[in-house]
Design a protein around this motif. Structure first.
Motif, PDB file in Angstrom:
ATOM      1  N   PHE A  72       0.817  -1.207   0.000  1.00 43.74           N
ATOM      2  CA  PHE A  72       0.000   0.000   0.000  1.00 43.74           C
ATOM      3  C   PHE A  72       0.857   1.265   0.000  1.00 43.74           C
ATOM      4  O   PHE A  72       0.508   2.276  -0.597  1.00 43.74           O
ATOM      5  CB  PHE A  72      -0.932   0.022   1.215  1.00 43.74           C
ATOM      6  N   ILE A  73       1.983   1.217   0.712  1.00 46.43           N
ATOM      7  CA  ILE A  73       2.886   2.376   0.802  1.00 46.43           C
ATOM      8  C   ILE A  73       4.304   1.889   0.500  1.00 46.43           C
ATOM      9  O   ILE A  73       5.114   1.708   1.407  1.00 46.43           O
ATOM     10  CB  ILE A  73       2.834   3.032   2.201  1.00 46.43           C
ATOM     11  N   GLU A  94       2.699  12.238  -2.976  1.00 40.11           N
ATOM     12  CA  GLU A  94       2.601  12.356  -1.529  1.00 40.11           C
ATOM     13  C   GLU A  94       3.540  11.400  -0.812  1.00 40.11           C
ATOM     14  O   GLU A  94       3.813  11.550   0.365  1.00 40.11           O
ATOM     15  CB  GLU A  94       1.161  12.092  -1.059  1.00 40.11           C
ATOM     16  N   ASP A  95       4.080  10.401  -1.537  1.00 42.45           N
ATOM     17  CA  ASP A  95       5.011   9.470  -0.921  1.00 42.45           C
ATOM     18  C   ASP A  95       6.450   9.921  -1.081  1.00 42.45           C
ATOM     19  O   ASP A  95       7.366   9.260  -0.602  1.00 42.45           O
ATOM     20  CB  ASP A  95       4.880   8.066  -1.551  1.00 42.45           C
ATOM     21  N   SER A 100       8.406  10.026   4.237  1.00 41.27           N
ATOM     22  CA  SER A 100       8.086   8.704   3.711  1.00 41.27           C
ATOM     23  C   SER A 100       9.330   7.870   3.448  1.00 41.27           C
ATOM     24  O   SER A 100       9.234   6.677   3.223  1.00 41.27           O
ATOM     25  CB  SER A 100       7.281   8.834   2.419  1.00 41.27           C
ATOM     26  N   TYR A 114       0.596  -0.715  11.945  1.00 36.12           N
ATOM     27  CA  TYR A 114      -0.439  -1.150  11.011  1.00 36.12           C
ATOM     28  C   TYR A 114      -1.008  -2.516  11.405  1.00 36.12           C
ATOM     29  O   TYR A 114      -2.232  -2.686  11.504  1.00 36.12           O
ATOM     30  CB  TYR A 114       0.141  -1.202   9.598  1.00 36.12           C
ATOM     31  N   HIS A 178      -1.825   8.603   5.311  1.00 33.72           N
ATOM     32  CA  HIS A 178      -2.481   7.369   4.851  1.00 33.72           C
ATOM     33  C   HIS A 178      -3.468   6.872   5.914  1.00 33.72           C
ATOM     34  O   HIS A 178      -3.531   5.684   6.218  1.00 33.72           O
ATOM     35  CB  HIS A 178      -1.427   6.299   4.563  1.00 33.72           C
ATOM     36  N   ILE A 181      -5.640   3.866   5.237  1.00 33.08           N
ATOM     37  CA  ILE A 181      -4.987   2.548   5.296  1.00 33.08           C
ATOM     38  C   ILE A 181      -4.828   2.090   6.744  1.00 33.08           C
ATOM     39  O   ILE A 181      -5.091   0.927   7.076  1.00 33.08           O
ATOM     40  CB  ILE A 181      -3.614   2.615   4.597  1.00 33.08           C
TER      41      ILE A 181
END
Length: 573
Positions: A72-73, A94-95, A100, A114, A178, A181
């Motif tokens: 996802f990232i 944005e990443d 990031s 997460y 995020h 997520i």
């Protein structure tokens, strides 16, 4: 019925159900609270050396290659190692911000947050259920509790502020960017910043206590080299030993850690400082169930596809299976895991800042600050050490994981570190040489009347000390000053520690054990330095006596030569 073991039983069922895992029939997870520990693994029957106790496939490990968060990232994994082309992976704008681009530590913290927030949706839910929720490391101590460590270097390595800063600048921005997520996907409301920081601290402390540095098994060259499934040993850590009675911090059993001897880093940022090891990190289920001590009977090795726990010597039925922390002093053990052990006193160490040593050496030579700085700049020593470490003497059998003090040794320190003596000698040699040059220059430029003292003789009132005297006296002063930084005496601490009035496993008990070990080293170092000074003075005295005798002999020889010469005058008759 006490349900203390229920999470462990559920975890073992989950572990055995994972493809590729093994768990030997002759071992079991048990409740060790009666021993002052939490959960642990013991042998049900005698186990021969080299027995594989359990196997952990790499796909069971929580890491950037197994958690779906990386899909996802993708950018959160970039800091764990450069990609094959050495360039950033293309992704959403944005990443691409700095927050990031993660290092292995913050990458795993994000993954752990997460997976934790997913709850039952996470494939590692039974594993999270046996990980500790509360930590007792000095990072979580109050100011008064930290004072119990007195002048221990542990105090300067807590790093709560640095950890907060790293979390707020590297972790929170990713979670906020995020949110869908981390929170919506898990079906929970977003946490506020304070709660998220606390969770990140918990995950960071968990990683400190239980993670491994993982070799990059996708490297084809490494796969060829390790085709037999063998790999390098991995240092493991635990959460308790028999003397540790924390029923809240490490009650779920011991942990493991990545290679930990990276403490030359001066960042002093608690668990943050250890992020400089750039190998990817991973959380390794089942390794956490092993308690450990400075003497172990098992170890963990890396293979291409799995990690294996193996007996390093025969284990008797009923014995606990113990892994290895690594050569950690009790101070470092406390900083990382929040407890101490008797056997880890073998690894006790204390630092002495070079600035303190240099200042006392300079004092012996009556150097001005500028003169001391000039001498320091001219010192040429390979592998200069600052601070200089004092550690105790012991023998170690690496194959069987056993330790012992040298035969007949009644002290913990038998000699001053070679590094300490070498650096002190190098500084003294340069400073004395520079001092002698200044003295000779001043003497040459002074009027003749100023060059001699009474009766026309050179003034010896301020004759310099020998190099050995300077070094020994400087070390006595520096080591004594370092010891004086502690507010109580070694004797008082030992009496308190042995009185039984301080609960075993308490924070004060741990602090006492740490500072006792450090004070023993410093006390014995002072004794050794004083003996070194006495020897240097004796040598200087003997040399002075020999020089005086030689000078007298030479003077008498000159007188004899004068008596043999014919008189310059004749007496009148």
């Amino acid at each position: 019925m006490d349900d203390y073991m229920q999470p462990a039983r559920a975890f073992l069922d989950w572990f055995r159900a994972c493809p590729g895992t093994t768990f030997h029939d002759d071992i079991e997870i048990v409740d060790l609270r009666a021993r002052g520990a939490g959960r642990g693994i013991v042998a049900k029957r005698d186990i021969p050396v080299d027995t594989v106790l359990f196997t952990i496939p790499r796909k069971t490990i929580i890491s950037a290659t197994t958690s779906e968060l990386a899909t996802f990232i993708p950018s959160i994994v970039q800091g764990a190692g450069e990609d094959k082309e050495g360039e950033d992976e293309e992704g959403d704008d944005e990443d691409d911000d700095d927050s990031s681009k993660q290092d292995p530590w913050t990458s795993l913290i994000l993954i752990m947050i997460y997976e934790f927030l997913r709850g039952a949706q996470s494939p590692w839910k039974p594993y999270f259920d046996v990980l500790p929720a509360v930590f007792d490391t000095p990072m979580f101590w109050g100011d008064e509790e930290l004072k119990a460590l007195q002048a221990s270097p542990v105090v300067g390595r807590v790093g709560r502020a640095e950890a907060d800063e790293m979390i707020r600048t590297k972790v929170l921005p990713v979670v906020r960017a995020h949110s869908a997520i981390f929170f919506d996907k898990a079906g929970i409301a977003p946490l506020d910043d304070d709660a998220l920081v606390q969770l990140a601290h918990r995950m960071g402390s968990t990683i400190m206590a239980y993670s491994f540095s993982l070799e990059k098994d996708e490297d084809e060259d490494e796969e060829k080299e390790k085709a037999d499934g063998e790999g390098e040993d991995v240092d493991m850590k635990d959460g308790e030993d028999e003397d540790h009675e924390h029923e809240h911090e490490h009650e779920h059993g011991p942990g493991c850690d990545h290679d930990h001897e990276d403490d030359d880093d001066d960042s002093n940022a608690g668990w943050v400082e250890d992020k400089d090891d750039q190998l990817p990190l991973g959380m390794v289920p089942m390794a956490d169930m092993l308690n450990a001590d400075a003497e172990c009977n098992a170890h963990i090795a890396h293979g291409v596809d799995a990690l294996t726990a193996t007996a390093v010597r025969p284990i008797r039925a009923g014995d606990e299976i113990l892994n290895y922390y690594g050569p950690l002093s009790n101070g470092e053990l406390l900083r990382r895991y929040g407890y101490t052990t008797e056997k880890h006193a073998f690894f006790d160490a204390v630092d002495v800042p070079w600035a303190l040593i240099q200042s006392h050496l300079a004092e012996q030579m009556h150097l001005l600050p500028a003169e001391a700085a000039k001498a320091a700049d001219a010192v040429d020593v390979d592998e200069f050490e600052d601070p200089v470490m004092l550690d105790r003497d012991f023998d170690e059998d690496e194959e069987t994981g056993q330790l012992k003090a040298p035969e007949g040794m009644s002290v913990v320190l038998t000699e001053l570190p070679q590094t300490l003596r070498r650096q002190a000698r190098a500084f003294a040699k340069v400073a004395l040489r520079q001092q002698q040059k200044r003295r000779e220059k001043a003497l040459a430029n002074a009027p003749k009347s100023k060059q001699t003292g009474k009766n026309g003789k050179n003034d010896k009132t301020h004759a310099p000390k020998t190099e050995k005297e300077v070094v020994a006296a400087g070390l006595v002063g520096a080591l004594s000053a370092r010891l004086a930084e502690y507010s109580t005496s070694l004797q008082a601490d030992e009496e308190l520690f042995n009185s039984g009035s301080v609960p075993a496993g308490s924070r004060l008990h741990a602090a006492l054990r740490v500072r006792i070990g450090e004070k023993r080293l410093l006390t014995e170092a002072v004794v050794l330095a004083k003996a070194m000074l006495a020897e240097a003075k004796a040598e200087a005295k003997a040399e002075a006596k020999a020089d005086k005798a030689a000078s007298k002999t030479k003077k008498n020889d000159r007188r004899g030569e004068d008596d043999d010469q014919p008189s310059g005058k004749r007496q009148k008759r």
